[in-house]
Design a protein around this motif. Structure first.
Motif, PDB file in Angstrom:
ATOM      1  N   SER A 177      30.015 -14.349   7.291  1.00  0.00           N
ATOM      2  CA  SER A 177      29.311 -15.391   6.540  1.00  0.00           C
ATOM      3  C   SER A 177      28.011 -14.888   5.915  1.00  0.00           C
ATOM      4  CB  SER A 177      29.006 -16.578   7.456  1.00  0.00           C
ATOM      5  OG  SER A 177      28.161 -16.186   8.524  1.00  0.00           O
ATOM      6  N   VAL A 178      27.503 -13.757   6.402  1.00  0.00           N
ATOM      7  CA  VAL A 178      26.244 -13.228   5.869  1.00  0.00           C
ATOM      8  C   VAL A 178      26.426 -12.697   4.451  1.00  0.00           C
ATOM      9  CG1 VAL A 178      24.437 -11.501   6.224  1.00  0.00           C
ATOM     10  CG2 VAL A 178      25.428 -12.691   8.185  1.00  0.00           C
ATOM     11  N   VAL A 179      27.585 -12.069   4.187  1.00  0.00           N
ATOM     12  CA  VAL A 179      27.746 -11.360   2.911  1.00  0.00           C
ATOM     13  C   VAL A 179      28.978 -11.791   2.129  1.00  0.00           C
ATOM     14  CG1 VAL A 179      26.526  -9.300   3.703  1.00  0.00           C
ATOM     15  CG2 VAL A 179      28.965  -9.542   4.153  1.00  0.00           C
ATOM     16  N   ILE A 180      29.678 -12.842   2.568  1.00  0.00           N
ATOM     17  CA  ILE A 180      30.929 -13.187   1.898  1.00  0.00           C
ATOM     18  C   ILE A 180      30.698 -13.613   0.451  1.00  0.00           C
ATOM     19  CG2 ILE A 180      30.876 -15.601   2.646  1.00  0.00           C
ATOM     20  CD1 ILE A 180      33.940 -15.410   2.941  1.00  0.00           C
ATOM     21  N   ALA A 181      29.538 -14.183   0.169  1.00  0.00           N
ATOM     22  CA  ALA A 181      29.263 -14.633  -1.201  1.00  0.00           C
ATOM     23  C   ALA A 181      29.102 -13.469  -2.169  1.00  0.00           C
ATOM     24  CB  ALA A 181      28.007 -15.503  -1.224  1.00  0.00           C
ATOM     25  N   GLY A 182      28.808 -12.282  -1.661  1.00  0.00           N
ATOM     26  CA  GLY A 182      28.598 -11.140  -2.539  1.00  0.00           C
ATOM     27  C   GLY A 182      29.851 -10.363  -2.873  1.00  0.00           C
ATOM     28  N   PHE A 183      31.008 -10.762  -2.332  1.00  0.00           N
ATOM     29  CA  PHE A 183      32.253 -10.046  -2.585  1.00  0.00           C
ATOM     30  C   PHE A 183      33.044 -10.714  -3.703  1.00  0.00           C
ATOM     31  CE2 PHE A 183      31.570  -8.712   1.897  1.00  0.00           C
ATOM     32  CZ  PHE A 183      31.535  -7.351   1.671  1.00  0.00           C
ATOM     33  N   ASP A 184      34.038  -9.993  -4.199  1.00  0.00           N
ATOM     34  CA  ASP A 184      34.911 -10.568  -5.215  1.00  0.00           C
ATOM     35  C   ASP A 184      35.934 -11.497  -4.566  1.00  0.00           C
ATOM     36  OD1 ASP A 184      36.492  -8.785  -3.898  1.00  0.00           O
ATOM     37  OD2 ASP A 184      36.821  -7.450  -5.604  1.00  0.00           O
ATOM     38  N   MET A 185      36.762 -12.117  -5.398  1.00  0.00           N
ATOM     39  CA  MET A 185      37.710 -13.119  -4.916  1.00  0.00           C
ATOM     40  C   MET A 185      38.729 -12.523  -3.949  1.00  0.00           C
ATOM     41  SD  MET A 185      38.417 -16.351  -5.140  1.00  0.00           S
ATOM     42  CE  MET A 185      37.618 -16.867  -6.655  1.00  0.00           C
ATOM     43  N   LEU A 186      39.192 -11.315  -4.219  1.00  0.00           N
ATOM     44  CA  LEU A 186      40.202 -10.695  -3.367  1.00  0.00           C
ATOM     45  C   LEU A 186      39.658 -10.427  -1.970  1.00  0.00           C
ATOM     46  CD1 LEU A 186      42.991  -9.458  -2.988  1.00  0.00           C
ATOM     47  CD2 LEU A 186      42.090  -7.298  -3.905  1.00  0.00           C
ATOM     48  N   MET A 187      38.450  -9.881  -1.886  1.00  0.00           N
ATOM     49  CA  MET A 187      37.864  -9.594  -0.581  1.00  0.00           C
ATOM     50  C   MET A 187      37.568 -10.883   0.184  1.00  0.00           C
ATOM     51  SD  MET A 187      37.064  -7.317   1.577  1.00  0.00           S
ATOM     52  CE  MET A 187      37.192  -5.848   0.553  1.00  0.00           C
TER      53      MET A 187
ATOM     54  N   VAL B  62      31.948  -4.590   4.768  1.00  0.00           N
ATOM     55  CA  VAL B  62      30.903  -5.570   5.077  1.00  0.00           C
ATOM     56  C   VAL B  62      29.642  -4.870   5.563  1.00  0.00           C
ATOM     57  CG1 VAL B  62      30.296  -7.523   6.554  1.00  0.00           C
ATOM     58  CG2 VAL B  62      32.587  -7.371   5.578  1.00  0.00           C
ATOM     59  N   LEU B  63      29.800  -3.847   6.395  1.00  0.00           N
ATOM     60  CA  LEU B  63      28.635  -3.124   6.906  1.00  0.00           C
ATOM     61  C   LEU B  63      27.897  -2.411   5.781  1.00  0.00           C
ATOM     62  CD1 LEU B  63      27.134  -2.444   9.518  1.00  0.00           C
ATOM     63  CD2 LEU B  63      28.533  -0.388   9.697  1.00  0.00           C
ATOM     64  N   ASP B  64      28.636  -1.839   4.831  1.00  0.00           N
ATOM     65  CA  ASP B  64      27.993  -1.192   3.684  1.00  0.00           C
ATOM     66  C   ASP B  64      27.223  -2.198   2.839  1.00  0.00           C
ATOM     67  OD1 ASP B  64      29.038   1.207   4.496  1.00  0.00           O
ATOM     68  OD2 ASP B  64      30.771   1.124   3.150  1.00  0.00           O
ATOM     69  N   ALA B  65      27.782  -3.420   2.720  1.00  0.00           N
ATOM     70  CA  ALA B  65      27.096  -4.447   1.936  1.00  0.00           C
ATOM     71  C   ALA B  65      25.824  -4.932   2.622  1.00  0.00           C
ATOM     72  CB  ALA B  65      28.032  -5.629   1.691  1.00  0.00           C
ATOM     73  N   ILE B  66      25.810  -4.908   3.962  1.00  0.00           N
ATOM     74  CA  ILE B  66      24.625  -5.374   4.693  1.00  0.00           C
ATOM     75  C   ILE B  66      23.517  -4.329   4.671  1.00  0.00           C
ATOM     76  CG2 ILE B  66      23.752  -6.019   6.978  1.00  0.00           C
ATOM     77  CD1 ILE B  66      26.428  -7.303   7.546  1.00  0.00           C
ATOM     78  N   THR B  67      23.866  -3.084   4.974  1.00  0.00           N
ATOM     79  CA  THR B  67      22.844  -2.043   5.112  1.00  0.00           C
ATOM     80  C   THR B  67      22.328  -1.531   3.773  1.00  0.00           C
ATOM     81  OG1 THR B  67      24.611  -0.397   5.282  1.00  0.00           O
ATOM     82  CG2 THR B  67      23.743  -1.320   7.337  1.00  0.00           C
ATOM     83  N   LYS B  68      23.197  -1.506   2.749  1.00  0.00           N
ATOM     84  CA  LYS B  68      22.833  -1.034   1.412  1.00  0.00           C
ATOM     85  C   LYS B  68      22.587   0.471   1.369  1.00  0.00           C
ATOM     86  CE  LYS B  68      22.776  -5.166  -0.447  1.00  0.00           C
ATOM     87  NZ  LYS B  68      23.764  -5.572  -1.473  1.00  0.00           N
TER      88      LYS B  68
END
Length: 203
Positions: A117-127, A56-62
């Motif tokens: 909730s900030v990044v859950i939409a950007g993950f796949d179904m499993l995550m 999640v942190l990697d998805a937020i910071t990019k």
């Protein structure tokens, strides 16, 4: 409405996963979380794999940040400490420690919901499933802890168990002379008892 409020106040779980008692379930959860947190801390330190918090942190910071590994390690160390508190509270049947852990669980739950909730939409179904499952598990643990608190309070009202179990260290810290004096006081009959015995002998 009053009936619903009374029901919620007295609601508690009698079993954990329909298999174990609430106390046994909390102990198993505490030990499992300690093992998982230790493995997660070691994995992040050695760059073996990325736990959920790291993903999640990697998805937020990019972008790779200098402190990027420190935040997940801090999160898992905090969770590790709370699970140690949980084990101590369950073993000692300590209401104060259980309430501390309960408040900590509420804080972690709210933080997790806001964080995921900030990044859950950007993950796949499993995550997404893993994130939702972790939140549901936190809610279930809160219900188990609250059930254990109610169980201990009911046992105390019925005179079943003390608030906490005195450790051997606390017993060793007591003055041996005080302990001996307490035993002697229990063994010696009271003054009123001696008077009654003398009266009976005179009769």
């Amino acid at each position: 409405m009053d009936l619903l409020i009374d029901y919620l106040k007295s609601f508690k779980l009698n079993r954990c996963c329909c298999l174990f008692s609430v106390r046994t379930g909390l102990l198993l959860i505490g030990y499992f979380n300690i093992i998982y947190d230790s493995m997660a801390i070691a994995a992040i330190s050695e760059f073996l794999y990325s736990p959920i918090v790291q993903e999640v942190l990697d998805a937020i910071t990019k972008e790779q940040m200098p402190f990027q590994n420190s935040i997940p390690i801090f999160c898992y160390i905090t969770e590790f400490g709370f699970n140690v508190v949980l084990l101590c509270a369950v073993y000692r049947r300590d209401l104060h420690l259980l309430k501390i852990y309960l408040y900590g669980c509420f804080t972690i739950l709210v933080t997790s919901i806001l964080f995921y909730s900030v990044v859950i939409a950007g993950f796949d179904m499993l995550m997404e499933f893993v994130i939702v499952f972790s939140i549901i598990l936190d809610v279930y643990v809160i219900l188990l802890v609250r059930s254990e608190i109610l169980e201990i309070k009911e046992s105390q009202k019925n005179g079943g168990i003390p608030t906490l179990v005195m450790s051997s260290g606390m017993l060793d810290a007591q003055d041996p002379h005080d302990i001996k004096a307490q035993v002697d006081c229990k063994d010696k009959p009271s003054s009123e008892g001696r008077r009654e015995q003398k009266t009976d002998n005179k009769k």
